[in-house]
Motif scaffolding. Structure first.
Motif, PDB file in Angstrom:
ATOM      1  N   GLN A  34       0.836  -1.186   0.000  1.00 28.74           N
ATOM      2  CA  GLN A  34       0.000   0.000   0.000  1.00 28.74           C
ATOM      3  C   GLN A  34       0.879   1.247   0.000  1.00 28.74           C
ATOM      4  OE1 GLN A  34      -2.556   0.151   3.360  1.00 28.74           O
ATOM      5  NE2 GLN A  34      -3.967   1.568   2.418  1.00 28.74           N
ATOM      6  N   GLU A  35       0.503   2.224  -0.822  1.00 26.00           N
ATOM      7  CA  GLU A  35       1.246   3.473  -0.856  1.00 26.00           C
ATOM      8  C   GLU A  35       0.995   4.252   0.422  1.00 26.00           C
ATOM      9  OE1 GLU A  35       0.505   5.756  -4.330  1.00 26.00           O
ATOM     10  OE2 GLU A  35       0.696   4.030  -5.643  1.00 26.00           O
ATOM     11  N   PRO A  36       1.954   5.058   0.850  1.00 28.55           N
ATOM     12  CA  PRO A  36       1.740   5.857   2.061  1.00 28.55           C
ATOM     13  C   PRO A  36       0.594   6.844   1.857  1.00 28.55           C
ATOM     14  CG  PRO A  36       4.004   6.068   1.264  1.00 28.55           C
ATOM     15  CD  PRO A  36       3.273   5.226   0.296  1.00 28.55           C
ATOM     16  N   ARG A  37      -0.163   7.064   2.898  1.00 28.69           N
ATOM     17  CA  ARG A  37      -1.286   7.986   2.814  1.00 28.69           C
ATOM     18  C   ARG A  37      -0.797   9.419   2.729  1.00 28.69           C
ATOM     19  NH1 ARG A  37      -5.976   5.820   6.820  1.00 28.69           N
ATOM     20  NH2 ARG A  37      -6.199   3.801   5.833  1.00 28.69           N
ATOM     21  N   ILE A  38      -1.536  10.203   1.973  1.00 29.26           N
ATOM     22  CA  ILE A  38      -1.236  11.619   1.835  1.00 29.26           C
ATOM     23  C   ILE A  38      -2.345  12.385   2.546  1.00 29.26           C
ATOM     24  CG2 ILE A  38      -0.921  13.512   0.203  1.00 29.26           C
ATOM     25  CD1 ILE A  38      -0.002  11.433  -1.834  1.00 29.26           C
ATOM     26  N   SER A  39      -1.963  13.319   3.389  1.00 28.85           N
ATOM     27  CA  SER A  39      -2.965  14.062   4.148  1.00 28.85           C
ATOM     28  C   SER A  39      -3.760  14.968   3.208  1.00 28.85           C
ATOM     29  CB  SER A  39      -2.303  14.891   5.246  1.00 28.85           C
ATOM     30  OG  SER A  39      -1.580  15.960   4.676  1.00 28.85           O
ATOM     31  N   ARG A  40      -4.901  15.380   3.664  1.00 28.13           N
ATOM     32  CA  ARG A  40      -5.772  16.253   2.888  1.00 28.13           C
ATOM     33  C   ARG A  40      -5.077  17.578   2.570  1.00 28.13           C
ATOM     34  NH1 ARG A  40     -11.619  16.810   5.273  1.00 28.13           N
ATOM     35  NH2 ARG A  40     -11.532  14.607   4.808  1.00 28.13           N
ATOM     36  N   ARG A  41      -4.331  18.079   3.512  1.00 29.44           N
ATOM     37  CA  ARG A  41      -3.604  19.341   3.325  1.00 29.44           C
ATOM     38  C   ARG A  41      -2.564  19.199   2.209  1.00 29.44           C
ATOM     39  NH1 ARG A  41      -1.530  21.364   8.733  1.00 29.44           N
ATOM     40  NH2 ARG A  41      -3.747  21.709   8.981  1.00 29.44           N
ATOM     41  N   GLN A  42      -1.849  18.086   2.190  1.00 32.20           N
ATOM     42  CA  GLN A  42      -0.857  17.875   1.139  1.00 32.20           C
ATOM     43  C   GLN A  42      -1.520  17.702  -0.222  1.00 32.20           C
ATOM     44  OE1 GLN A  42       1.272  14.503   2.623  1.00 32.20           O
ATOM     45  NE2 GLN A  42       2.812  15.766   3.652  1.00 32.20           N
ATOM     46  N   ARG A  43      -2.680  17.033  -0.288  1.00 31.16           N
ATOM     47  CA  ARG A  43      -3.395  16.900  -1.560  1.00 31.16           C
ATOM     48  C   ARG A  43      -3.841  18.249  -2.078  1.00 31.16           C
ATOM     49  NH1 ARG A  43      -6.652  11.829   0.405  1.00 31.16           N
ATOM     50  NH2 ARG A  43      -7.627  13.479   1.603  1.00 31.16           N
ATOM     51  N   ARG A  44      -4.300  19.131  -1.181  1.00 32.79           N
ATOM     52  CA  ARG A  44      -4.700  20.475  -1.602  1.00 32.79           C
ATOM     53  C   ARG A  44      -3.514  21.250  -2.152  1.00 32.79           C
ATOM     54  NH1 ARG A  44      -8.066  21.918   3.705  1.00 32.79           N
ATOM     55  NH2 ARG A  44      -9.863  20.592   3.326  1.00 32.79           N
ATOM     56  N   ARG A  45      -2.368  21.145  -1.482  1.00 29.53           N
ATOM     57  CA  ARG A  45      -1.170  21.838  -1.965  1.00 29.53           C
ATOM     58  C   ARG A  45      -0.760  21.333  -3.341  1.00 29.53           C
ATOM     59  NH1 ARG A  45       2.281  21.452   3.550  1.00 29.53           N
ATOM     60  NH2 ARG A  45       1.140  23.028   4.725  1.00 29.53           N
ATOM     61  N   GLN A  46      -0.823  20.013  -3.521  1.00 32.03           N
ATOM     62  CA  GLN A  46      -0.472  19.448  -4.822  1.00 32.03           C
ATOM     63  C   GLN A  46      -1.451  19.897  -5.898  1.00 32.03           C
ATOM     64  OE1 GLN A  46      -0.321  15.244  -4.178  1.00 32.03           O
ATOM     65  NE2 GLN A  46       1.702  15.305  -3.204  1.00 32.03           N
ATOM     66  N   ALA A  47      -2.754  19.954  -5.556  1.00 34.30           N
ATOM     67  CA  ALA A  47      -3.759  20.391  -6.524  1.00 34.30           C
ATOM     68  C   ALA A  47      -3.539  21.852  -6.901  1.00 34.30           C
ATOM     69  CB  ALA A  47      -5.160  20.185  -5.952  1.00 34.30           C
ATOM     70  N   ARG A  48      -3.224  22.690  -5.914  1.00 29.03           N
ATOM     71  CA  ARG A  48      -2.945  24.104  -6.203  1.00 29.03           C
ATOM     72  C   ARG A  48      -1.702  24.253  -7.060  1.00 29.03           C
ATOM     73  NH1 ARG A  48      -3.462  25.984  -0.216  1.00 29.03           N
ATOM     74  NH2 ARG A  48      -5.665  25.548   0.104  1.00 29.03           N
ATOM     75  N   ALA A  49      -0.690  23.480  -6.766  1.00 24.33           N
ATOM     76  CA  ALA A  49       0.553  23.575  -7.525  1.00 24.33           C
ATOM     77  C   ALA A  49       0.351  23.143  -8.978  1.00 24.33           C
ATOM     78  CB  ALA A  49       1.633  22.727  -6.871  1.00 24.33           C
ATOM     79  N   THR A  50      -0.412  22.070  -9.201  1.00 20.75           N
ATOM     80  CA  THR A  50      -0.642  21.617 -10.576  1.00 20.75           C
ATOM     81  C   THR A  50      -1.618  22.531 -11.306  1.00 20.75           C
ATOM     82  OG1 THR A  50      -2.363  20.094  -9.832  1.00 20.75           O
ATOM     83  CG2 THR A  50      -0.129  19.215 -10.067  1.00 20.75           C
ATOM     84  N   ALA A  51      -2.606  23.065 -10.596  1.00 22.40           N
ATOM     85  CA  ALA A  51      -3.579  23.967 -11.237  1.00 22.40           C
ATOM     86  C   ALA A  51      -2.960  25.335 -11.484  1.00 22.40           C
ATOM     87  CB  ALA A  51      -4.824  24.106 -10.368  1.00 22.40           C
ATOM     88  N   GLY A  52      -2.181  25.845 -10.557  1.00 26.57           N
ATOM     89  CA  GLY A  52      -1.584  27.176 -10.680  1.00 26.57           C
ATOM     90  C   GLY A  52      -0.335  27.196 -11.532  1.00 26.57           C
ATOM     91  N   GLY A  53       0.361  26.082 -11.601  1.00 24.02           N
ATOM     92  CA  GLY A  53       1.631  26.033 -12.323  1.00 24.02           C
ATOM     93  C   GLY A  53       1.505  26.336 -13.809  1.00 24.02           C
ATOM     94  N   PRO A  54       0.661  25.637 -14.595  1.00 26.72           N
ATOM     95  CA  PRO A  54       0.560  25.912 -16.026  1.00 26.72           C
ATOM     96  C   PRO A  54      -0.049  27.280 -16.322  1.00 26.72           C
ATOM     97  CG  PRO A  54      -0.271  23.723 -15.541  1.00 26.72           C
ATOM     98  CD  PRO A  54      -0.011  24.408 -14.244  1.00 26.72           C
ATOM     99  N   ALA A  55      -1.006  27.730 -15.509  1.00 34.16           N
ATOM    100  CA  ALA A  55      -1.639  29.016 -15.745  1.00 34.16           C
ATOM    101  C   ALA A  55      -0.646  30.143 -15.539  1.00 34.16           C
ATOM    102  CB  ALA A  55      -2.837  29.197 -14.803  1.00 34.16           C
TER     103      ALA A  55
END
Length: 150
Positions: free
Chosen positions: A121-142
């Motif tokens: 099983q892959e290590p769990r990622i906290s909700r806060r880290q998922r939000r940061r990753q989503a912001r980074a991927t959404a904000g990065g290309p724009a």
């Protein structure tokens, strides 16, 4: 001598523990030990009473053995955990109500933890880290597109 840096015993133990259902096996082994400690009769009395008295020692010993097998042979964890639940429930009748409920509950909990453990099983990622990753991927290309347009 290998080129990699020397690791401590604690890091080696963590790697070993991560590849097996450690807490489930430990709880099941501790449950067997606790039930054995609650037995008051000596072995001479048990042999005199017969099989009913012998089962009071046999089932907790089997619980401790199953806990150790889970720790050192995790490939067969499903069989060991199912057997551990059945043996833990059997101590209800043979060993002072399962070691005054403590050993019974520890054994069932350890067996359930072992049954539910997934090896790769892959290590769990906290909700806060998922939000940061989503912001980074959404904000990065724009942001990159805005920088090239200006």
């Amino acid at each position: 001598m290998s080129g990699r840096p020397r690791q401590g015993a604690r890091a080696a133990f963590r790697r070993w523990r991560a590849r097996r259902p450690f807490w489930g096996g430990l709880l099941l082994a501790l449950a067997g030990g606790e039930i054995l400690l609650t037995e008051k009769a000596s072995l001479k009395v048990v042999m005199h009473i017969g099989m009913q008295g012998l089962a009071g020692y046999l089932l907790p010993t089997l619980m401790a053995l199953l806990g150790l097998l889970i720790l050192f042979n995790p490939a067969q964890r499903l069989f060991y955990s199912l057997t551990g639940v059945l043996v833990s429930l059997g101590t209800w009748m043979t060993s002072n109500l399962g070691g005054f409920f403590i050993g019974l509950l520890l054994g069932i909990t350890g067996s359930c933890l072992t049954f539910g453990w997934l090896p790769d099983q892959e290590p769990r990622i906290s909700r806060r880290q998922r939000r940061r990753q989503a912001r980074a991927t959404a904000g990065g290309p724009a942001e990159a597109a805005e920088g090239t347009a200006a």
